[in-house]
Motif scaffolding. Structure first.
Motif, PDB file in Angstrom:
ATOM      1  N   ARG A 187      41.705  40.607  37.389  1.00 44.31           N
ATOM      2  CA  ARG A 187      40.252  40.989  37.140  1.00 44.31           C
ATOM      3  C   ARG A 187      39.713  40.861  38.727  1.00 44.31           C
ATOM      4  O   ARG A 187      38.929  40.048  38.998  1.00 44.31           O
ATOM      5  CB  ARG A 187      39.446  39.860  36.313  1.00 44.31           C
ATOM      6  CG  ARG A 187      39.823  40.330  34.973  1.00 44.31           C
ATOM      7  CD  ARG A 187      39.493  41.362  34.403  1.00 44.31           C
ATOM      8  NE  ARG A 187      37.808  41.564  34.610  1.00 44.31           N
ATOM      9  CZ  ARG A 187      36.966  41.280  33.771  1.00 44.31           C
ATOM     10  NH1 ARG A 187      37.255  40.784  32.643  1.00 44.31           N
ATOM     11  NH2 ARG A 187      35.859  41.278  34.055  1.00 44.31           N
ATOM     12  N   ASP A 189      37.207  42.668  39.711  1.00 45.32           N
ATOM     13  CA  ASP A 189      35.692  42.990  39.719  1.00 45.32           C
ATOM     14  C   ASP A 189      35.196  41.638  39.141  1.00 45.32           C
ATOM     15  O   ASP A 189      33.712  41.814  38.771  1.00 45.32           O
ATOM     16  CB  ASP A 189      35.585  44.072  38.769  1.00 45.32           C
ATOM     17  CG  ASP A 189      36.239  43.689  37.311  1.00 45.32           C
ATOM     18  OD1 ASP A 189      37.242  42.960  37.138  1.00 45.32           O
ATOM     19  OD2 ASP A 189      35.608  44.244  36.375  1.00 45.32           O
ATOM     20  N   MET A 241      29.364  40.501  45.395  1.00 46.16           N
ATOM     21  CA  MET A 241      29.539  41.362  43.883  1.00 46.16           C
ATOM     22  C   MET A 241      28.298  40.873  43.107  1.00 46.16           C
ATOM     23  O   MET A 241      27.691  41.441  42.223  1.00 46.16           O
ATOM     24  CB  MET A 241      30.612  40.702  43.272  1.00 46.16           C
ATOM     25  CG  MET A 241      32.027  41.414  43.765  1.00 46.16           C
ATOM     26  SD  MET A 241      33.287  40.986  42.812  1.00 46.16           S
ATOM     27  CE  MET A 241      34.662  41.788  43.712  1.00 46.16           C
TER      28      MET A 241
END
Length: 337
Positions: A187, A189, A241
């Motif tokens: 993952r 992201d 992010m």
């Protein structure tokens, strides 16, 4: 087996008239004629049959019943509204119906850690962490390579380590590595996964002498991957992010302070001042950031003054006018004059 008289009766009349020699020839012919066909002619080598390509087995997720889908939407709505206890209760209700529901398991583990971290009483904190560990283990059994299940287990272990004695804590930190790295691999992201990996790397990079000695003698060595620069890079990635995540900003600012990067820490903390706290945890972390900022600003101002005294700026003066030489006046008289 045939008797002599039976064989003699099977021979044609022309061989029986020849006597013993005819009998021998007849027996040879009968032997050759009764041999199997494949023994008379050499068998042709068969070409191996081409392997039939089988379609890979595709593991299709089981469709959730309508009631479960409704509860999942309800739990997600409650979690987005920061009602963690209510969302956890819904996920637990789903697990009563579908005990092997992957999403409900790892979400229940993460929410249990969040709720348990709010308690100051270590007994209640440990109880929530133990329940979270059970959910994370069950999710990992369903998806050993899943990014969510590995993140949930790494998060549980990281928080459980704060309640353990030194030796057990170091063993848990050794076990966290594989799950934290696999979570970011599966993952990439997910900012929380990079945040957790960065925090683990920084903690391992700053083992004291006792922790390093114990890890080498008892645990087979210090876990690989503990590096301050890589930890800051991972936290910076998480901050990019999720710039609205106050907890990520706080961790990054503290890491900048520990590494002597005061200006970067001030920039991050000033960004946090503009973020409105939403949850009670955000309010607590925001207050911590506000306490960190004034000493950093004063220290940076003192440093600027000290540098100004050491390197005084000389004001630039206008350059003096350089007299230009005028050409001699030409003689207006002619040679003849």
């Amino acid at each position: 087996m045939l008797t002599f008289f039976q064989l003699w009766s099977l021979c044609p009349a022309r061989f029986r008239r020849r006597g013993g020699g005819g009998l021998v020839v007849c027996l040879l012919l009968l032997a050759v004629g009764s041999a199997p066909a494949q023994a008379q002619l050499p068998a042709r080598p068969r070409k191996p049959a081409a392997p039939v390509a089988k379609a890979p087995a595709v593991k299709l997720p089981a469709a959730d019943p309508p009631a479960v889908r409704t509860k999942l939407a309800q739990a997600a709505s409650l979690a987005s509204a920061f009602k963690d206890s209510e969302a956890l209760a819904v996920y637990q209700d789903i697990l009563k119906t579908v005990p092997t529901h992957y999403l409900a398991l790892w979400q229940a583990a993460v929410l249990s850690v969040k709720i348990g971290s709010r308690y100051s009483d270590e007994t209640r904190k440990a109880a929530y962490f133990d329940v979270a560990r059970q959910y994370a283990d069950r999710a990992l059994l369903l998806e050993p390579e899943g990014g969510e299940s590995n993140y949930a287990l790494a998060l549980v272990l990281f928080n459980q380590a704060t309640l353990l004695p030194a030796g057990a804590r170091l063993q848990v930190f050794r076990d966290i590595r594989a799950h934290a790295y696999l979570a970011t691999e599966k993952r990439p992201d997910w900012p929380e996964a990079w945040q957790l990996r960065g925090r683990w790397q920084y903690r391992v990079a700053h083992y004291n002498v006792f922790e390093r000695l114990y890890s080498k003698l008892v645990l087979g060595g210090v876990p690989t991957g503990g590096d301050s620069r890589e930890a800051m890079a991972n936290l910076e990635r998480a901050h990019q992010m999720a710039p609205q995540n106050i907890q990520v900003s706080y961790d990054l600012a503290r890491m900048y302070i520990y590494q002597g990067r005061r200006k970067k820490a001030i920039a991050v903390l000033k960004e946090v001042e503009k973020l409105p706290p939403i949850t009670s945890e955000d309010l607590v972390v925001s207050r911590l950031c506000r306490k960190l900022l004034p000493p950093l600003v004063r220290a940076d101002a003192r440093r600027e003054k000290r540098l100004a005294r050491q390197n005084p700026v000389v004001p630039a003066t206008a350059p003096a006018a350089v007299p230009t030489s005028r050409p001699a006046p030409s003689d207006t008289l002619s040679r003849k004059q």
